[in-house]
Design a protein around this motif. Structure first.
Motif, PDB file in Angstrom:
ATOM      1  N   ASP A 107     -15.817   7.871  -2.329  1.00  0.00           N
ATOM      2  CA  ASP A 107     -15.767   7.848  -3.794  1.00  0.00           C
ATOM      3  C   ASP A 107     -17.179   8.079  -4.324  1.00  0.00           C
ATOM      4  OD1 ASP A 107     -12.992   7.146  -4.031  1.00  0.00           O
ATOM      5  OD2 ASP A 107     -13.524   5.085  -3.508  1.00  0.00           O
ATOM      6  N   VAL A 108     -17.372   9.153  -5.065  1.00  0.00           N
ATOM      7  CA  VAL A 108     -18.657   9.409  -5.715  1.00  0.00           C
ATOM      8  C   VAL A 108     -18.650   8.632  -7.019  1.00  0.00           C
ATOM      9  CG1 VAL A 108     -20.193  11.155  -6.659  1.00  0.00           C
ATOM     10  CG2 VAL A 108     -18.824  11.670  -4.621  1.00  0.00           C
ATOM     11  N   LEU A 109     -19.470   7.592  -7.088  1.00  0.00           N
ATOM     12  CA  LEU A 109     -19.451   6.694  -8.235  1.00  0.00           C
ATOM     13  C   LEU A 109     -20.367   7.132  -9.365  1.00  0.00           C
ATOM     14  CD1 LEU A 109     -19.535   3.297  -6.308  1.00  0.00           C
ATOM     15  CD2 LEU A 109     -17.537   4.601  -7.074  1.00  0.00           C
ATOM     16  N   LEU A 110     -21.471   7.789  -9.006  1.00  0.00           N
ATOM     17  CA  LEU A 110     -22.475   8.122 -10.021  1.00  0.00           C
ATOM     18  C   LEU A 110     -23.291   9.312  -9.552  1.00  0.00           C
ATOM     19  CD1 LEU A 110     -24.273   6.674 -12.512  1.00  0.00           C
ATOM     20  CD2 LEU A 110     -25.795   6.328 -10.587  1.00  0.00           C
ATOM     21  N   VAL A 111     -23.501  10.258 -10.439  1.00  0.00           N
ATOM     22  CA  VAL A 111     -24.438  11.347 -10.186  1.00  0.00           C
ATOM     23  C   VAL A 111     -25.243  11.541 -11.458  1.00  0.00           C
ATOM     24  CG1 VAL A 111     -24.758  13.771  -9.558  1.00  0.00           C
ATOM     25  CG2 VAL A 111     -22.856  12.477  -8.577  1.00  0.00           C
ATOM     26  N   GLU A 112     -26.531  11.333 -11.381  1.00  0.00           N
ATOM     27  CA  GLU A 112     -27.436  11.480 -12.528  1.00  0.00           C
ATOM     28  C   GLU A 112     -28.624  12.331 -12.115  1.00  0.00           C
ATOM     29  OE1 GLU A 112     -26.936  10.415 -15.591  1.00  0.00           O
ATOM     30  OE2 GLU A 112     -25.148   9.241 -15.160  1.00  0.00           O
ATOM     31  N   ALA A 117     -27.674   9.623  -6.846  1.00  0.00           N
ATOM     32  CA  ALA A 117     -26.225   9.496  -6.674  1.00  0.00           C
ATOM     33  C   ALA A 117     -25.909   8.203  -5.929  1.00  0.00           C
ATOM     34  CB  ALA A 117     -25.663  10.686  -5.915  1.00  0.00           C
ATOM     35  N   VAL A 118     -24.759   7.626  -6.255  1.00  0.00           N
ATOM     36  CA  VAL A 118     -24.253   6.441  -5.568  1.00  0.00           C
ATOM     37  C   VAL A 118     -22.854   6.770  -5.067  1.00  0.00           C
ATOM     38  CG1 VAL A 118     -23.648   3.997  -5.777  1.00  0.00           C
ATOM     39  CG2 VAL A 118     -25.598   4.913  -7.066  1.00  0.00           C
ATOM     40  N   VAL A 119     -22.639   6.495  -3.775  1.00  0.00           N
ATOM     41  CA  VAL A 119     -21.363   6.796  -3.128  1.00  0.00           C
ATOM     42  C   VAL A 119     -20.840   5.534  -2.475  1.00  0.00           C
ATOM     43  CG1 VAL A 119     -20.252   8.126  -1.286  1.00  0.00           C
ATOM     44  CG2 VAL A 119     -22.027   9.188  -2.694  1.00  0.00           C
ATOM     45  N   ARG A 120     -19.528   5.314  -2.612  1.00  0.00           N
ATOM     46  CA  ARG A 120     -18.861   4.224  -1.893  1.00  0.00           C
ATOM     47  C   ARG A 120     -17.989   4.863  -0.817  1.00  0.00           C
ATOM     48  NH1 ARG A 120     -14.821   0.895  -5.333  1.00  0.00           N
ATOM     49  NH2 ARG A 120     -13.802   2.903  -5.255  1.00  0.00           N
ATOM     50  N   VAL A 121     -18.116   4.336   0.398  1.00  0.00           N
ATOM     51  CA  VAL A 121     -17.272   4.802   1.499  1.00  0.00           C
ATOM     52  C   VAL A 121     -16.450   3.615   1.986  1.00  0.00           C
ATOM     53  CG1 VAL A 121     -17.185   5.858   3.790  1.00  0.00           C
ATOM     54  CG2 VAL A 121     -19.017   6.501   2.187  1.00  0.00           C
ATOM     55  N   LEU A 122     -15.138   3.753   1.934  1.00  0.00           N
ATOM     56  CA  LEU A 122     -14.238   2.736   2.471  1.00  0.00           C
ATOM     57  C   LEU A 122     -13.875   3.160   3.890  1.00  0.00           C
ATOM     58  CD1 LEU A 122     -11.846   2.326  -0.585  1.00  0.00           C
ATOM     59  CD2 LEU A 122     -13.933   1.043  -0.070  1.00  0.00           C
ATOM     60  N   GLU A 123     -14.051   2.239   4.832  1.00  0.00           N
ATOM     61  CA  GLU A 123     -13.721   2.515   6.226  1.00  0.00           C
ATOM     62  C   GLU A 123     -12.675   1.515   6.692  1.00  0.00           C
ATOM     63  OE1 GLU A 123     -17.058   3.230   9.014  1.00  0.00           O
ATOM     64  OE2 GLU A 123     -18.302   2.649   7.301  1.00  0.00           O
ATOM     65  N   GLU A 124     -11.697   1.999   7.417  1.00  0.00           N
ATOM     66  CA  GLU A 124     -10.685   1.121   8.010  1.00  0.00           C
ATOM     67  C   GLU A 124     -10.570   1.426   9.493  1.00  0.00           C
ATOM     68  OE1 GLU A 124      -6.953   1.558   5.983  1.00  0.00           O
ATOM     69  OE2 GLU A 124      -7.688   0.525   4.191  1.00  0.00           O
ATOM     70  N   GLY A 125     -10.607   0.383  10.299  1.00  0.00           N
ATOM     71  CA  GLY A 125     -10.336   0.506  11.724  1.00  0.00           C
ATOM     72  C   GLY A 125     -11.470   1.030  12.571  1.00  0.00           C
ATOM     73  N   TRP A 126     -12.744   0.873  12.136  1.00  0.00           N
ATOM     74  CA  TRP A 126     -13.859   1.318  12.966  1.00  0.00           C
ATOM     75  C   TRP A 126     -13.839   0.549  14.281  1.00  0.00           C
ATOM     76  CZ3 TRP A 126     -18.667  -1.291  14.220  1.00  0.00           C
ATOM     77  CH2 TRP A 126     -19.566  -0.481  14.919  1.00  0.00           C
ATOM     78  N   GLY A 127     -13.915   1.261  15.368  1.00  0.00           N
ATOM     79  CA  GLY A 127     -13.828   0.630  16.674  1.00  0.00           C
ATOM     80  C   GLY A 127     -12.483  -0.045  16.900  1.00  0.00           C
ATOM     81  N   ASN A 128     -11.465   0.441  16.175  1.00  0.00           N
ATOM     82  CA  ASN A 128     -10.110  -0.141  16.214  1.00  0.00           C
ATOM     83  C   ASN A 128     -10.089  -1.601  15.788  1.00  0.00           C
ATOM     84  OD1 ASN A 128      -8.654   2.195  17.115  1.00  0.00           O
ATOM     85  ND2 ASN A 128      -9.622   1.904  19.105  1.00  0.00           N
ATOM     86  N   ARG A 129     -11.083  -2.020  14.953  1.00  0.00           N
ATOM     87  CA  ARG A 129     -11.148  -3.429  14.605  1.00  0.00           C
ATOM     88  C   ARG A 129     -11.713  -3.733  13.220  1.00  0.00           C
ATOM     89  NH1 ARG A 129     -14.798  -7.690  15.050  1.00  0.00           N
ATOM     90  NH2 ARG A 129     -16.500  -6.516  15.966  1.00  0.00           N
ATOM     91  N   ILE A 130     -12.712  -3.015  12.768  1.00  0.00           N
ATOM     92  CA  ILE A 130     -13.497  -3.444  11.605  1.00  0.00           C
ATOM     93  C   ILE A 130     -13.249  -2.558  10.390  1.00  0.00           C
ATOM     94  CG2 ILE A 130     -15.828  -3.823  10.725  1.00  0.00           C
ATOM     95  CD1 ILE A 130     -16.711  -4.466  13.555  1.00  0.00           C
ATOM     96  N   ASP A 131     -13.149  -3.201   9.223  1.00  0.00           N
ATOM     97  CA  ASP A 131     -13.079  -2.511   7.935  1.00  0.00           C
ATOM     98  C   ASP A 131     -14.386  -2.765   7.187  1.00  0.00           C
ATOM     99  OD1 ASP A 131     -10.470  -1.992   8.691  1.00  0.00           O
ATOM    100  OD2 ASP A 131      -9.600  -3.457   7.325  1.00  0.00           O
TER     101      ASP A 131
END
Length: 128
Positions: free
Chosen positions: A74-79, A83-97
């Protein structure tokens, strides 16, 4: 002044280097995104990680994303040059969000990440 849509797309493309590295377990793409001086802050399994982005590269290179890894950018801000970006991760290493926040600057016409801060979802914390 709000940036044009093409700048949002350029920021998203830059952030996808982060996602590709995590998904493939190969830091080479992230190394194209982050500056050498980039910093990292966050708690991994309750332990504070902070300092050089090299720790992130180590984590990525030693733990692949896994078969069930998913991510959303998600690109939250570009000025203009920020820029500020949010990255949502699910299942890193089959375990961590994670929820990552990336701070990018436009340097010499290219979007580069100077800082990464993250939160590990509390229900994925493994106590040591």
């Amino acid at each position: 002044m709000r940036s044009e849509i093409k700048e949002y797309q350029a920021v998203e493309e830059a952030a996808m280097k982060f996602v590709k590295s995590v998904a493939e377990g190969n830091s080479k793409y992230a190394k194209e995104l982050f500056t050498d001086e980039a910093v990292l802050f966050g708690y991994l399994d309750g332990e504070l990680e902070h300092g050089s982005i090299e720790q992130f590269y180590h984590n990525v290179d030693t733990v692949p994303g896994g078969d069930n890894f998913k991510a959303r950018v998600d690109v939250l801000l570009v000025e203009e040059s920020l820029a500020v970006v949010r990255v949502l991760e699910e299942g890193w290493g089959n375990r961590i969000d994670f929820t990552d926040v990336l701070l990018l600057l436009k340097m010499n016409g290219e979007w580069k990440c100077v800082a990464k801060a993250y939160n590990q979802n509390s229900n994925t914390i493994q106590k040591k």
